[in-house]
Scaffold this active site. Structure first.
Site, PDB file in Angstrom:
ATOM      1  N   ASN A 180      51.928 -37.077 -19.925  1.00 45.21           N
ATOM      2  CA  ASN A 180      53.088 -37.608 -19.215  1.00 45.21           C
ATOM      3  C   ASN A 180      53.997 -38.293 -20.223  1.00 45.21           C
ATOM      4  O   ASN A 180      53.658 -38.432 -21.399  1.00 45.21           O
ATOM      5  CB  ASN A 180      52.639 -38.594 -18.131  1.00 45.21           C
ATOM      6  CG  ASN A 180      53.581 -38.596 -16.936  1.00 45.21           C
ATOM      7  OD1 ASN A 180      54.746 -38.959 -17.072  1.00 45.21           O
ATOM      8  ND2 ASN A 180      53.086 -38.186 -15.776  1.00 45.21           N
TER       9      ASN A 180
ATOM     10  N   HIS B  54      55.793 -47.860 -16.016  1.00 45.31           N
ATOM     11  CA  HIS B  54      56.404 -47.490 -14.746  1.00 45.31           C
ATOM     12  C   HIS B  54      55.974 -48.439 -13.633  1.00 45.31           C
ATOM     13  O   HIS B  54      54.792 -48.774 -13.488  1.00 45.31           O
ATOM     14  CB  HIS B  54      56.014 -46.053 -14.392  1.00 45.31           C
ATOM     15  CG  HIS B  54      56.675 -45.523 -13.163  1.00 45.31           C
ATOM     16  ND1 HIS B  54      56.109 -45.624 -11.921  1.00 45.31           N
ATOM     17  CD2 HIS B  54      57.860 -44.897 -12.987  1.00 45.31           C
ATOM     18  CE1 HIS B  54      56.907 -45.069 -11.031  1.00 45.31           C
ATOM     19  NE2 HIS B  54      57.976 -44.628 -11.655  1.00 45.31           N
TER      20      HIS B  54
ATOM     21  N   PRO C 220      54.076 -34.674 -13.150  1.00 44.07           N
ATOM     22  CA  PRO C 220      55.271 -35.522 -13.122  1.00 44.07           C
ATOM     23  C   PRO C 220      54.917 -36.950 -12.722  1.00 44.07           C
ATOM     24  O   PRO C 220      53.954 -37.188 -12.000  1.00 44.07           O
ATOM     25  CB  PRO C 220      56.158 -34.859 -12.062  1.00 44.07           C
ATOM     26  CG  PRO C 220      55.606 -33.487 -11.889  1.00 44.07           C
ATOM     27  CD  PRO C 220      54.133 -33.601 -12.163  1.00 44.07           C
ATOM     28  N   CYS C 221      55.713 -37.887 -13.186  1.00 42.51           N
ATOM     29  CA  CYS C 221      55.525 -39.289 -12.827  1.00 42.51           C
ATOM     30  C   CYS C 221      56.327 -39.583 -11.577  1.00 42.51           C
ATOM     31  O   CYS C 221      57.522 -39.316 -11.518  1.00 42.51           O
ATOM     32  CB  CYS C 221      55.988 -40.192 -13.972  1.00 42.51           C
ATOM     33  SG  CYS C 221      55.872 -41.949 -13.601  1.00 42.51           S
ATOM     34  N   GLN C 222      55.667 -40.122 -10.563  1.00 38.63           N
ATOM     35  CA  GLN C 222      56.332 -40.465  -9.310  1.00 38.63           C
ATOM     36  C   GLN C 222      55.932 -41.865  -8.872  1.00 38.63           C
ATOM     37  O   GLN C 222      54.875 -42.356  -9.262  1.00 38.63           O
ATOM     38  CB  GLN C 222      55.905 -39.500  -8.192  1.00 38.63           C
ATOM     39  CG  GLN C 222      56.258 -38.052  -8.426  1.00 38.63           C
ATOM     40  CD  GLN C 222      55.570 -37.207  -7.382  1.00 38.63           C
ATOM     41  OE1 GLN C 222      54.364 -37.165  -7.310  1.00 38.63           O
ATOM     42  NE2 GLN C 222      56.349 -36.539  -6.547  1.00 38.63           N
TER      43      GLN C 222
END
Length: 458
Positions: free
Chosen positions: A221, A228, A172-174
């Site tokens: 992703n 981001h 996941p992208c955080q």
């Protein structure tokens, strides 16, 4: 030889208790009861089946054992003669795993935290009890939530994660948090990524790569990972991978023609862009690899949407009058303002292109992909409530149709097992990858994997 015998042969000493444990990890008692009753034995009730599952009564006939065994995945055709080993991190329901298993790989470690995704994963992918580890919270392996030094974490990872040639991770992208220098020094951290990537799930992937040093990794992703946090997240990721001693394919390419961005529309009628980072351990000196060659694996002709749909579906998938009216008016309101918000109504008989991206929120209203059932778009708002129009209200895709749109099965098939509710299934397919796209990545990588394994054997 029955399918139950096949499982027993693959797992010496398998008896009712082991079968019961595997079934309970995937299915509810209602599904198991219906399966047994289909065999034709009326002796089974919820109470008697519950006792059998607990090991306090009841025995299975061979026919019943066969029926229950068919609910579980079988070893792949190349079992136990695998060409390479891989691990599957943030595995979801196995969308990336599929292609790498298809080219002869053996999955030796899986990590997935969502309990419903775990059920679907275990229903469809064989996990050898002698050679496979299943983990739910990756932080239990990497110790990233505990105040330990790097070396302690690496030793723990090495003990918990089997050796492997390829690492797969749809992390996941955080947001990236920057740890303080004093904390870094207090814990004896030496690597820059240990500081910059802390607090993210990519940090856990990086720790595993550091500890296990796989020959190749494939990270996936959303496309927006590149932009981001104004590009900061992607910069840290790329710098980290370089620091760990890996060359990322097409690292210097960007813009509209960036081959790292793979669109599922080349394989199935769905616009779904993902960024794919393929890395190679620098010291192996493997030949140069580029994802631009993926085009040679595109199908000659894309399957049209109509071939993925069932001719008849249950009424529950047709939008209710209130939901359809809400979506209809919501779209008209935003159209009047010049916005692009609204539903995606698709006529499968006319559609030869691609539909919108299936999202994890599809279970809420299905608005991004609605199947047109003859709604008269010319009649307009005045005739919205006309009985003939109401009979033609659009419908959402069924979970089975979502499985096909994501490539988990071919048109007309029902082989992918969906042991969860519709809402959970929609979430799972909406969070997954287009399976044939990553199967193509696996086929493209196959010669590099073979060479890496050959070098490791020397």
């Amino acid at each position: 030889m029955s399918e139950f015998d096949t499982i027993a042969e693959a797992q010496p000493g398998l008896e009712d208790r082991q079968l019961a444990a595997r079934l309970q990890a995937v299915y509810d008692i209602k599904t198991l009861l219906a399966t047994l009753q289909q065999v034709g034995h009326a002796k089974w009730t919820r109470e008697s089946l519950s006792r059998w599952l607990k090991g306090t009564g009841g025995t299975l006939s061979q026919a019943e054992a066969d029926a229950l065994a068919r609910l579980l995945p079988q070893p792949p055709a190349h079992h136990p003669h695998y060409a390479f080993r891989f691990i599957d991190l943030f595995a979801g329901i196995g969308g990336i795993r599929s292609g790498f298993e298809a080219i002869g790989g053996q999955c030796v470690f899986t990590s997935e935290w969502n309990k419903y995704s775990v059920r679907t994963y275990k229903a469809n992918w064989y996990c050898d009890p002698q050679a496979h580890v299943f983990n739910q919270d990756i932080r239990d392996v990497t110790l990233s939530a505990q105040p330990v030094s790097e070396q302690e974490a690496y030793r723990h990872i090495d003990q918990q994660v089997p050796d492997h040639d390829v690492l797969l991770a749809g992390f996941p992208c955080q947001p990236f948090s920057l740890a303080g220098v004093s904390k870094k020094n207090a814990l004896g951290r030496a690597h820059g990524f240990e500081c910059e990537a802390q607090g993210t799930l990519f940090f856990d992937v990086a720790r595993i790569i550091t500890a296990k040093k796989p020959a190749i990794f494939v990270l996936e992703n959303v496309k927006n990972l590149k932009s981001h946090d104004k590009g900061k997240t992607f910069r840290i990721i790329m710098e980290t991978l370089d620091e760990l001693g890996y060359d990322v394919a097409d690292a210097d390419l960007n813009g509209a023609a960036d081959p790292k961005i793979v669109d599922g529309r080349h394989f199935l009628p769905q616009h779904r862009e993902r960024i794919v980072l393929v890395g190679f351990r620098r010291d192996l000196n493997l030949p140069k690899f580029t994802l631009s060659a993926l085009a040679q694996h595109y199908p000659q002709q894309r399957i049209p949407l109509r071939q993925l749909l069932d001719s008849q579906v249950e009424a529950k998938y047709i939008l209710t009058p209130s939901l359809w009216k809400y979506l209809y008016n919501y779209a008209k309101k935003h159209q009047a303002k010049g916005n692009g918000f609204g539903y995606g109504l698709v006529d499968p008989d006319k559609e030869h292109g691609v539909v919108r991206t299936l999202s994890a929120r599809y279970y809420k209203d299905g608005s991004e992909i609605l199947i047109d059932r003859g709604w008269d778009k010319e009649q307009g708002e005045v005739d919205f409530d006309h009985p003939q129009n109401q009979q033609r209200r659009p419908r959402r895709l069924t979970p089975r149709e979502c499985a096909r749109l994501m490539g988990f099965e071919a048109p007309g098939e029902t082989r992918f097992r969906i042991p969860v509710s519709d809402s959970q299934a929609y979430r799972q397919f909406g969070n997954s990858v287009v399976v044939p796209a990553f199967a193509a990545v696996a086929r493209l990588l196959q010669p590099w994997i073979a060479q890496a394994v050959k070098q490791a054997v020397k």
